[in-house]
Motif scaffolding. Structure first.
Motif, PDB file in Angstrom:
ATOM      1  N   ASP A  15       0.828  -1.105  -0.207  1.00 59.38           N
ATOM      2  CA  ASP A  15      -0.014   0.079  -0.039  1.00 59.38           C
ATOM      3  C   ASP A  15       0.981   1.374   0.051  1.00 59.38           C
ATOM      4  O   ASP A  15       1.643   1.451   1.016  1.00 59.38           O
ATOM      5  N   PRO A  16       0.723   2.103  -0.909  1.00 60.49           N
ATOM      6  CA  PRO A  16       1.702   3.332  -1.075  1.00 60.49           C
ATOM      7  C   PRO A  16       1.371   4.261   0.059  1.00 60.49           C
ATOM      8  O   PRO A  16       2.535   4.730   0.520  1.00 60.49           O
ATOM      9  N   ALA A  17       0.386   4.286   0.615  1.00 60.40           N
ATOM     10  CA  ALA A  17      -0.119   5.441   1.652  1.00 60.40           C
ATOM     11  C   ALA A  17       0.762   4.663   2.844  1.00 60.40           C
ATOM     12  O   ALA A  17       1.473   5.659   3.600  1.00 60.40           O
ATOM     13  N   ASP A  18       0.513   3.552   3.195  1.00 64.05           N
ATOM     14  CA  ASP A  18       1.288   2.966   4.207  1.00 64.05           C
ATOM     15  C   ASP A  18       2.831   3.120   4.190  1.00 64.05           C
ATOM     16  O   ASP A  18       3.432   3.155   5.020  1.00 64.05           O
ATOM     17  N   PHE A  20       4.462   5.251   2.708  1.00 64.56           N
ATOM     18  CA  PHE A  20       4.741   6.469   2.956  1.00 64.56           C
ATOM     19  C   PHE A  20       4.730   6.824   4.407  1.00 64.56           C
ATOM     20  O   PHE A  20       5.882   7.531   4.768  1.00 64.56           O
ATOM     21  N   LEU A  21       3.922   6.311   5.027  1.00 64.68           N
ATOM     22  CA  LEU A  21       3.760   6.609   6.433  1.00 64.68           C
ATOM     23  C   LEU A  21       4.960   5.906   7.041  1.00 64.68           C
ATOM     24  O   LEU A  21       5.549   6.651   7.999  1.00 64.68           O
ATOM     25  N   THR A  24       7.976   7.886   6.780  1.00 65.05           N
ATOM     26  CA  THR A  24       7.829   9.153   7.785  1.00 65.05           C
ATOM     27  C   THR A  24       8.310   8.817   8.841  1.00 65.05           C
ATOM     28  O   THR A  24       8.940   9.415   9.799  1.00 65.05           O
ATOM     29  N   ARG A  27      11.904   8.421   9.221  1.00 65.44           N
ATOM     30  CA  ARG A  27      12.693   9.790   9.331  1.00 65.44           C
ATOM     31  C   ARG A  27      12.674  10.267  10.573  1.00 65.44           C
ATOM     32  O   ARG A  27      13.568  11.131  10.954  1.00 65.44           O
ATOM     33  N   PRO A 119      -2.556   1.507  10.160  1.00 62.90           N
ATOM     34  CA  PRO A 119      -1.653   2.638  10.066  1.00 62.90           C
ATOM     35  C   PRO A 119      -2.253   3.485  11.311  1.00 62.90           C
ATOM     36  O   PRO A 119      -1.592   4.582  11.359  1.00 62.90           O
ATOM     37  N   VAL A 120      -3.075   3.035  12.211  1.00 62.68           N
ATOM     38  CA  VAL A 120      -3.317   4.069  13.262  1.00 62.68           C
ATOM     39  C   VAL A 120      -2.403   4.242  14.387  1.00 62.68           C
ATOM     40  O   VAL A 120      -2.470   5.006  15.176  1.00 62.68           O
ATOM     41  N   LEU A 122       1.136   5.107  14.489  1.00 62.96           N
ATOM     42  CA  LEU A 122       2.367   5.728  14.190  1.00 62.96           C
ATOM     43  C   LEU A 122       3.435   5.619  15.372  1.00 62.96           C
ATOM     44  O   LEU A 122       4.676   5.490  14.988  1.00 62.96           O
TER      45      LEU A 122
ATOM     46  N   ASN B 112       5.257   8.520  -4.818  1.00 64.28           N
ATOM     47  CA  ASN B 112       4.598   7.607  -3.857  1.00 64.28           C
ATOM     48  C   ASN B 112       3.447   6.688  -4.372  1.00 64.28           C
ATOM     49  O   ASN B 112       3.323   5.561  -3.794  1.00 64.28           O
ATOM     50  N   TRP B 135      -5.293   9.253   0.886  1.00 66.79           N
ATOM     51  CA  TRP B 135      -3.942  10.038   1.242  1.00 66.79           C
ATOM     52  C   TRP B 135      -4.456  11.091   2.441  1.00 66.79           C
ATOM     53  O   TRP B 135      -3.527  11.475   3.313  1.00 66.79           O
ATOM     54  N   ILE B 141      -2.958  10.636  10.049  1.00 66.04           N
ATOM     55  CA  ILE B 141      -2.064   9.936  11.108  1.00 66.04           C
ATOM     56  C   ILE B 141      -0.728  10.585  11.335  1.00 66.04           C
ATOM     57  O   ILE B 141      -0.248  10.622  12.579  1.00 66.04           O
TER      58      ILE B 141
END
Lengths: 144, 143
Positions: A15-18, A20-21, A24, A27, A119-120, A122, B112, B135, B141
């Motif tokens: 999953d691209p959004a996960d 990305f998270l 993040t 980082r 993803p809840v 982080l 992304n 997104w 989040i």
């Protein structure tokens, strides 16, 4: 920890959004990391085994592994890693949306080192990163 | 504090831009859409380089077309991802291309996600809404 090379993380996430998270969160940790992102289990195993276009891939210090992916899923990647003597000592943090107790039990039984619900969560991610950081500090004190 | 989910759309085709705007208005999620028509304008926008962009918000998502005059999507990605201060802004490529090599090159440049624009209008609108929802969740989040 010696700072002369980055900490290599293999992120296995479709999953691209996960993904990305996860980047993040990484980082925000204090580690200097190279994140290598594979979006399915077969590519992850090819990376780990340095097959095909991955001949020059570094051995990851940590694998962040999604459980549910099309094709070869995270459970299968974990099982393959743990029966491979060359890969079984790489720490694996399982990332999943699943809170199912059976999944958690199965993953720990298969050798996962940590389990983070996404993803809840982080913060959980960051905690996992920190615990791995601690682990890493200890590991590198061992004589090679 | 509630902040708007600001989306920067980089798109030279007026019709496509119009459809994206329609889709987001229809979604009633209160995203705010900002539209520029090529990569050079998009860079000026995110860098707030020109006077007309001095007070624009920092986008939470960039929706990027590939084939545009002046500076195309790939060149934009190269510049944008060269600046690490923008690492927290996701870029979704939204293009008519279905080629695997286009996808791979965009991912290699730091995109992304890559979504092929559907030809069917209803599917196009659904695709935009899907991107926005996904997104927006990820962005919440992060906050």
């Amino acid at each position: 920890m010696s700072n002369d090379r980055p900490f290599n993380i293999l992120l296995v996430e479709d999953d691209p959004a996960d993904a990305f998270l996860a980047r993040t969160a990484i980082r925000e940790s204090k580690l200097v990391c190279d994140v290598h992102h594979m979006n399915d289990g077969d590519k992850a195993l090819a990376f780990l085994r340095k097959q095909g276009s991955h001949v020059d891939s570094p051995r990851p210090d940590l694998v962040l592994l999604d459980l549910n992916m099309p094709g070869r899923d995270g459970r299968s990647v974990l099982a393959e890693m743990k029966k491979d003597s060359g890969l079984c000592d790489i720490p694996v943090v399982v990332l999943t949306t699943s809170d199912a107790t059976s999944d958690i039990k199965t993953c720990y039984a298969s050798g996962a080192n940590s389990f983070v619900t996404k993803p809840v969560d982080l913060d959980g991610f960051l905690r996992a990163m920190r615990s791995i950081e601690d682990y890493w500090f200890q590991v590198v004190k061992l004589p090679h | 504090m509630e902040s708007h989910f600001n989306i920067l759309l980089v798109e030279d085709e007026a019709a496509d831009a119009c459809l994206v705007r329609l889709a987001l208005r229809d979604a009633e999620t209160h995203s705010e859409l900002h539209h520029v028509s090529d990569g050079a304008e998009a860079l000026a926008f995110v860098q707030r380089r020109e006077e007309r962009y001095a007070t624009v918000p920092r986008p939470r998502l960039i929706l990027l077309d590939l084939n545009m005059p002046r500076m195309n999507g790939r060149e934009f990605l190269r510049h944008f991802r060269g600046d690490t201060s923008f690492n927290d802004i996701p870029v979704v490529v939204f293009s008519t291309s279905e080629y695997e090599r286009d996808k791979e090159s965009c991912f290699a440049l730091g995109a992304n996600d890559f979504v092929t624009k559907p030809v069917d209008i209803d599917e196009f609108i659904a695709a935009v809404k899907g991107i926005e929802t996904r997104w927006m969740q990820a962005s919440q989040i992060q906050d």
